[in-house]
Scaffold this active site. Structure first.
Site, short mmCIF file in Angstrom:
data_model
loop_
_atom_site.label_atom_id
_atom_site.label_comp_id
_atom_site.label_asym_id
_atom_site.label_seq_id
_atom_site.Cartn_x
_atom_site.Cartn_y
_atom_site.Cartn_z
N TYR A 90 0.86 -1.19 0.00
CA TYR A 90 0.00 0.00 0.00
C TYR A 90 0.89 1.23 0.00
O TYR A 90 1.87 1.32 0.74
CB TYR A 90 -0.90 0.01 1.25
CG TYR A 90 -1.69 1.29 1.42
CD1 TYR A 90 -2.96 1.42 0.90
CD2 TYR A 90 -1.14 2.38 2.11
CE1 TYR A 90 -3.69 2.59 1.06
CE2 TYR A 90 -1.85 3.56 2.26
CZ TYR A 90 -3.13 3.66 1.74
OH TYR A 90 -3.83 4.82 1.89
N GLU B 208 -3.71 7.62 -3.87
CA GLU B 208 -3.64 6.36 -3.11
C GLU B 208 -3.52 5.19 -4.08
O GLU B 208 -4.34 5.05 -4.99
CB GLU B 208 -4.89 6.20 -2.25
CG GLU B 208 -4.88 4.94 -1.40
CD GLU B 208 -6.18 4.78 -0.63
OE1 GLU B 208 -6.11 4.56 0.59
OE2 GLU B 208 -7.26 4.88 -1.25
#
Length: 410
Positions: free
Chosen positions: A131, A219
């Site tokens: 991530y 993101e």
């Protein structure tokens, strides 16, 4: 919690909505590595795109703004808005059962959302998922990088259960992402050997994109590595600063409003924030806090608000008129309650807008008005001398009671 970082929005404009393929195109333009893909709006073009890719495996993805596409259902009977296949000829038939049909997921309305485009992309194996995000942090007065070697899942869950696997790097807005920072983040994400340098390069390119498009958040989940030794951004979400629209015209022109509520879209044109509700008393208020308080007190006195309409600060008569047009166009509305506290707002401007709207729109429902603050006496004079059947209220509670009573009399 470092993951609960938000950037306040001072305007009442709606979020910019981009489809997945549009976000990936922006990333491509900044040199970020994404899967090869094409976009199609009909089955023959989707089939040709699949053949042009020449990939071992192809992923076909319905393009709607809601999440949960993989587990969604089409009204054509097809299950899943994301399909993998090694046979390019199957893409045409799959696209035929997606395009023009409504896809229902956990995040769509009950009737689903009609699919108008599909993305035909190269499917890549992922050996490891991480991530990575860049977002604005008030505490740091600028952007920060947030990463975790645990990607491809709900990052809030990772932060809750294994906070030691969340890594943060503060970025100096003048200096940008330094090489040592990018390499440290890449190492913390678990990239090793040549992949560490490759991941660091992707991190720097993502920051370039962040600056280039005036993003408040970029993101990537997952930022993955493939068996062939590639670092790839497989899925991304980009949030934009609406106040930068004046210098990001090309990006904002991509805004997909086809899935938005038409009334909310129309309201946004006039810098109004509108949310439809199930009741019959329309609320016409300045300020989100006051709007919520107005909805609550209407409910307290036995009424039901029909909407949440926030005028914001710099109000002009034209906005008041357009707001009334939106409110009166709702067939559920049986009364309108105006609740204005004039700080920045000039109450006289509101009063002039109200009288103009009442006359030109030939208002047919009861109107209760409570005004307080800047130039309120002049505003009250305008309303009282208008000759219009406007019910004046002394305070918010009085206004709510009168609006509820007006409906009861009908």
């Amino acid at each position: 919690n470092i993951l609960n970082l938000t950037c306040a929005r001072v305007s009442s404009r709606r979020w910019l909505n981009l489809q997945e393929y549009q976000s990936k195109k922006l990333m491509q333009e900044s040199g970020v590595t994404v899967q090869r893909f094409y976009v199609a709006d009909n089955a023959p073009d989707a089939l040709q795109a699949a053949k042009r890719l020449g990939a071992k495996e192809i992923v076909l993805k319905a393009q709607i703004l809601a999440g949960g596409r993989g587990k969604g259902v089409f009204d054509s009977g097809l299950k899943g808005g994301v399909h993998l296949t090694k046979d390019p000829s199957a893409v045409g038939e799959l696209a035929n059962r997606m395009l023009g049909y409504s896809l229902t997921t956990k995040q769509t309305p009950k009737e689903g959302v009609k699919v108008k485009t599909v993305m035909v992309a190269e499917a890549l194996d992922i050996t490891r998922e991480t991530y990575f995000a860049i977002l604005m942090d008030r505490a740091c007065n600028g952007p920060v990088m947030v990463g975790s070697p645990q990607g491809g899942m709900d990052i809030e869950e990772v932060a809750d259960k294994t906070p030691e696997l969340i890594f943060k790097e503060v970025i100096d807005i003048f200096e940008g992402v330094r090489d040592d920072q990018a390499l440290r983040m890449a190492a913390n994400l678990g990239f090793k050997g040549p992949l560490e340098r490759q991941a660091a390069d992707q991190i720097k390119r993502l920051y370039d994109l962040f600056l280039k498009v005036d993003a408040t958040q970029v993101e990537v989940n997952p930022l993955g590595e493939t068996p062939e030794g590639q670092v790839v951004c497989f899925d991304a979400k980009i949030n934009f600063d609406d106040n930068a629209e004046f210098r990001q015209k090309a990006v904002f022109a991509l805004d997909d409003m086809s899935e938005s509520d038409p009334t909310e879209t129309e309201a946004a044109k006039w810098d109004l924030k509108y949310i439809g509700l199930d009741g019959n008393i329309a609320c016409f208020v300045n300020g989100a806090g006051l709007a919520m308080a107005t909805c609550d007190i209407i409910d307290l006195h036995g009424g039901k608000p029909a909407n949440f309409l926030d005028l914001g600060g710099g109000v002009k008569e034209k906005q008041v008129y357009e707001a009334f047009k939106l409110l009166t166009a709702d067939p559920k509305v049986e009364a309108i309650l105006v609740n204005i506290f004039g700080g920045i707002v000039n109450c006289a401007i509101i009063a002039n807008g109200i009288t103009k709207a009442c006359r030109e729109l030939e208002l047919k429902v009861p109107l209760v008005v409570r005004l307080e603050g800047t130039n309120v006496q002049e505003a009250k004079r305008i309303l009282s001398e208008s000759g219009l059947p406007i019910v004046a209220a002394n305070d918010l509670e009085d206004a709510a009671k009168k609006a509820v009573a007006a409906i009861a009399k009908k």
